[in-house]
Design an enzyme around this catalytic site. Structure first.
Site, PDB file in Angstrom:
ATOM      1  N   GLU A  25      36.290  56.571  44.356  1.00  0.00           N
ATOM      2  CA  GLU A  25      35.366  57.117  45.355  1.00  0.00           C
ATOM      3  C   GLU A  25      34.239  56.126  45.680  1.00  0.00           C
ATOM      4  OE1 GLU A  25      33.482  61.486  45.614  1.00  0.00           O
ATOM      5  OE2 GLU A  25      32.383  60.143  44.283  1.00  0.00           O
ATOM      6  N   ARG A  59      41.342  27.731  38.113  1.00  0.00           N
ATOM      7  CA  ARG A  59      42.103  27.862  36.864  1.00  0.00           C
ATOM      8  C   ARG A  59      41.184  28.049  35.661  1.00  0.00           C
ATOM      9  NH1 ARG A  59      44.149  21.633  36.500  1.00  0.00           N
ATOM     10  NH2 ARG A  59      42.223  20.720  35.750  1.00  0.00           N
ATOM     11  N   SER A  74      34.705  29.385  23.373  1.00  0.00           N
ATOM     12  CA  SER A  74      35.028  30.782  23.666  1.00  0.00           C
ATOM     13  C   SER A  74      34.567  31.698  22.533  1.00  0.00           C
ATOM     14  CB  SER A  74      36.536  30.942  23.899  1.00  0.00           C
ATOM     15  OG  SER A  74      37.236  30.532  22.759  1.00  0.00           O
ATOM     16  N   SER A 103      34.930  32.645  39.392  1.00  0.00           N
ATOM     17  CA  SER A 103      35.730  33.027  40.559  1.00  0.00           C
ATOM     18  C   SER A 103      34.873  33.352  41.779  1.00  0.00           C
ATOM     19  CB  SER A 103      36.610  34.235  40.237  1.00  0.00           C
ATOM     20  OG  SER A 103      35.813  35.344  39.951  1.00  0.00           O
ATOM     21  N   ASP A 121      28.183  35.870  31.235  1.00  0.00           N
ATOM     22  CA  ASP A 121      29.175  34.907  31.709  1.00  0.00           C
ATOM     23  C   ASP A 121      30.532  35.568  31.955  1.00  0.00           C
ATOM     24  OD1 ASP A 121      30.812  32.723  32.113  1.00  0.00           O
ATOM     25  OD2 ASP A 121      30.889  32.178  29.979  1.00  0.00           O
ATOM     26  N   GLY A 134      36.364  37.153  31.859  1.00  0.00           N
ATOM     27  CA  GLY A 134      36.513  36.303  33.042  1.00  0.00           C
ATOM     28  C   GLY A 134      37.793  36.626  33.802  1.00  0.00           C
ATOM     29  N   GLY A 164      30.121  36.704  26.681  1.00  0.00           N
ATOM     30  CA  GLY A 164      31.360  37.087  27.353  1.00  0.00           C
ATOM     31  C   GLY A 164      32.559  36.537  26.615  1.00  0.00           C
ATOM     32  N   CYS A 190      40.881  34.940  32.432  1.00  0.00           N
ATOM     33  CA  CYS A 190      40.992  34.938  30.960  1.00  0.00           C
ATOM     34  C   CYS A 190      42.139  35.793  30.441  1.00  0.00           C
ATOM     35  CB  CYS A 190      39.722  35.504  30.342  1.00  0.00           C
ATOM     36  SG  CYS A 190      38.254  34.632  30.813  1.00  0.00           S
ATOM     37  N   ARG A 201      37.277  23.806  23.731  1.00  0.00           N
ATOM     38  CA  ARG A 201      36.622  25.096  23.974  1.00  0.00           C
ATOM     39  C   ARG A 201      37.353  26.218  23.236  1.00  0.00           C
ATOM     40  NH1 ARG A 201      35.818  29.557  27.547  1.00  0.00           N
ATOM     41  NH2 ARG A 201      33.614  29.641  27.942  1.00  0.00           N
TER      42      ARG A 201
HETATM   43  P1  XMP Z   1      34.823  34.571  36.175  1.00  0.00           P
HETATM   44  O1  XMP Z   1      35.143  36.011  36.018  1.00  0.00           O
HETATM   45  O2  XMP Z   1      33.459  34.333  36.762  1.00  0.00           O
HETATM   46  O3  XMP Z   1      34.777  33.994  34.689  1.00  0.00           O
HETATM   47  O4  XMP Z   1      35.895  33.837  36.904  1.00  0.00           O
HETATM   48  C1  XMP Z   1      34.366  32.684  34.391  1.00  0.00           C
HETATM   49  C2  XMP Z   1      34.195  32.523  32.897  1.00  0.00           C
HETATM   50  O5  XMP Z   1      35.434  32.734  32.214  1.00  0.00           O
HETATM   51  C3  XMP Z   1      35.449  31.966  31.005  1.00  0.00           C
HETATM   52  N1  XMP Z   1      36.674  31.175  31.012  1.00  0.00           N
HETATM   53  C4  XMP Z   1      37.779  31.513  30.325  1.00  0.00           C
HETATM   54  N2  XMP Z   1      38.010  32.502  29.420  1.00  0.00           N
HETATM   55  N3  XMP Z   1      40.247  31.738  29.188  1.00  0.00           N
HETATM   56  C5  XMP Z   1      39.247  32.590  28.836  1.00  0.00           C
HETATM   57  O6  XMP Z   1      39.480  33.480  28.002  1.00  0.00           O
HETATM   58  C6  XMP Z   1      40.082  30.731  30.078  1.00  0.00           C
HETATM   59  O7  XMP Z   1      40.997  29.989  30.370  1.00  0.00           O
HETATM   60  C7  XMP Z   1      38.781  30.600  30.658  1.00  0.00           C
HETATM   61  N4  XMP Z   1      38.257  29.696  31.530  1.00  0.00           N
HETATM   62  C8  XMP Z   1      36.958  30.088  31.724  1.00  0.00           C
HETATM   63  C9  XMP Z   1      34.211  31.097  31.014  1.00  0.00           C
HETATM   64  O8  XMP Z   1      33.274  31.705  30.173  1.00  0.00           O
HETATM   65  C10 XMP Z   1      33.786  31.140  32.473  1.00  0.00           C
HETATM   66  O9  XMP Z   1      32.415  30.870  32.669  1.00  0.00           O
END
Ligand code: XMP
Length: 453
Positions: A439, A353, A217, A329, A305, A269, A265, A272, A368
């Site tokens: 809007e 998750r 991270s 997601s 990301d 997420g 990123g 996150c 991570r």
């Molecule tokens: P989206 O928005 O696509 O994000 O669901 C996926 C990305 O989020 C990161 N990731 C995390 N970041 N806590 C965090 O702060 C978490 O538990 C976590 N799990 C995933 C990761 O970069 C992923 O690709």
């Protein structure tokens, strides 16, 4: 009219994708003239700018094969379940027997106690067409694949069902796929920075992965810098992607160490909680723009990301300088994501998750978040659920077409030209007020149906 990116992103604000909007430019080509081909890392080229996130509720075999047929997939790497996706079109050996078939059986049990004898046992090297042919000829529901264990005994390594065959047949034609030079699907794997990860990587390299992602991270650390040096030393042919980073300073450190790609990123997420728990991170639009601007000078591709929830976010990420987007997601509710559908309040959902949730960290993702040495694990993510979205084989091509239309509105026929228009100040942006965001979304209706395909 509007602001050039340099001005907009240098005012001390952290902007998310939804905060900013591009002003349309001039169209002088049809949508189909837009090319979305790109690079994941210095030496890995992709047909489409999308990768699935290395998360255990997003990417396992099914997602990896589907995304590989569309682009590339970075798989969460447990060595026992290591990547066996090569040559899917030519050799069928996707699922791992221990995980998929014998999971619920007594390890000492003999196959004959569970299965009837069949005259058909094609070896693993049989082609997809041959296996499909066997199933069709015999009207069987499944066929075991065996390999010689070296002592003349056939060891069952996989089971192919007629459902698998139908699923594979639904993959898009190779034109959309991103292939390695020898014609097999591209595959990536994510590892940490511990000693045990070096061992994992050795197995992954033997399984012929095309790219490795160092999954952290906060990637600007001594641990990651040492791991990058290790990979560069031991596997000079393998591209290594570092991260995550959100600032030019972090990016510069990893670029100097020799990364072939950067993942951008922190806390953006959907699952996150890093920004709330640790008070660090950055709005994703700002993070992508800042890191990509620095990385471009060294020709290091950037992966945006997290935080992608619609095709507009993808257009924004790519125009701000990312070469690909990585999604969790957005893909987690698909048929290809691991897990089974459940019903919540009358809606069909799948579990999704964070890898920093307590639940995932207990299963081994704690490195991570550098939580492996700490006695008390601090959660930086949540466990949730996302709505059923159907198959990625349908909604990713649909999404890519929408991205092409976005590029057309910007007057950009490729990722490079979109970023050039932005960097040269020709393409202008504005910040959207809260009301402008309302809007810009669906509003003022009593009810509506959002059906896309
Ligand atoms: P989206 O928005 O696509 O994000 O669901 C996926 C990305 O989020 C990161 N990731 C995390 N970041 N806590 C965090 O702060 C978490 O538990 C976590 N799990 C995933 C990761 O970069 C992923 O690709």
């Amino acid at each position: 009219d509007g602001f050039p990116a340099t001005r907009l992103f240098n005012q001390g604000y952290s902007y998310t994708y939804d905060d900013v909007i591009f002003l349309p430019h001039y169209i002088d080509f049809p949508t189909d003239a837009v090319s979305l081909s790109t690079k994941l890392s210095r030496r890995v080229a992709l047909a489409i700018p999308c990768v699935s996130s290395p998360m255990d509720t997003v990417t396992e075999s099914s997602m990896a094969t589907a995304m590989a047929s569309l682009g590339v997939s970075i798989r969460f790497s447990f060595v026992r379940r290591r990547v066996l996706l090569r040559s899917l079109h030519f050799r069928y050996r996707v699922r791992e027997p221990e995980v998929e078939i014998f999971r619920f059986c007594d390890k000492e049990a003999r196959v004959s106690e569970y299965m009837t004898k069949s005259s058909i046992t094609p070896p693993t090297s049989y082609s997809f067409e041959d296996v499909a042919g066997y199933l069709a000829k015999d009207y069987s529901e499944f066929v075991p694949l065996a390999r010689d264990n070296g002592e003349g005994v056939g060891e069952i390594v996989n089971l192919v069902t007629s459902e698998d065959v139908e699923r594979i047949k639904g993959f898009p034609k190779l034109g959309l796929s991103s292939l390695a030079p020898e014609g097999s699907f591209l595959v990536g794997a994510a590892v940490g920075t511990r000693e045990s990860d070096k061992e994992r990587l050795e197995h992954l390299v033997k399984a012929r992965i095309n790219v490795v992602v160092l999954d952290s991270s906060q990637g600007n650390s001594i641990y990651q810098i040492e791991m990058i040096k290790h990979v560069k030393n031991k596997y000079p042919e393998l591209d290594v992607i570092g991260g995550n980073v959100v600032t030019a300073y972090q990016a510069q450190n990893l670029i100097q160490t020799g990364v072939d790609g950067l993942r951008v990123g922190m806390g953006s997420g959907s699952i996150c909680t890093t920004q709330e728990v640790c008070a660090v991170g950055r709005g994703q639009a700002t993070a992508v723009y800042k890191v990509a601007s620095i990385a471009a000078a060294s020709s290091v591709p950037v992966i945006a990301d997290g935080g992608i929830s619609n095709s507009g976010h993808i257009v924004k990420a790519l125009t701000l300088g990312a070469s690909t987007v990585m999604m969790g997601s957005f893909l987690a509710g698909s048929n290809e994501a691991p897990g089974i559908y459940e019903y919540q309040g009358g809606r069909r959902v799948k579990k999704y998750r964070g890898m920093g949730s307590l639940e995932a960290m207990t299963k081994g993702s704690d490195s991570r978040y550098l939580g492996d040495t700490a006695k008390l694990k601090i959660a930086q993510g949540v466990v949730g659920a996302v709505a059923d979205k159907g198959s990625v084989l349908k909604f990713i091509p649909y999404t890519m077409q929408a991205v092409k239309q976005g590029f057309q509105d910007l007057g950009a026929s490729s990722l490079q030209s979109a970023n050039d228009l932005l960097q040269s100040g020709v393409l202008r942006l504005e910040v959207r007020t809260g009301a402008a965001q309302v809007e810009g979304g669906i509003h003022g209706l009593v009810s509506y149906e959002k059906k896309s395909f």
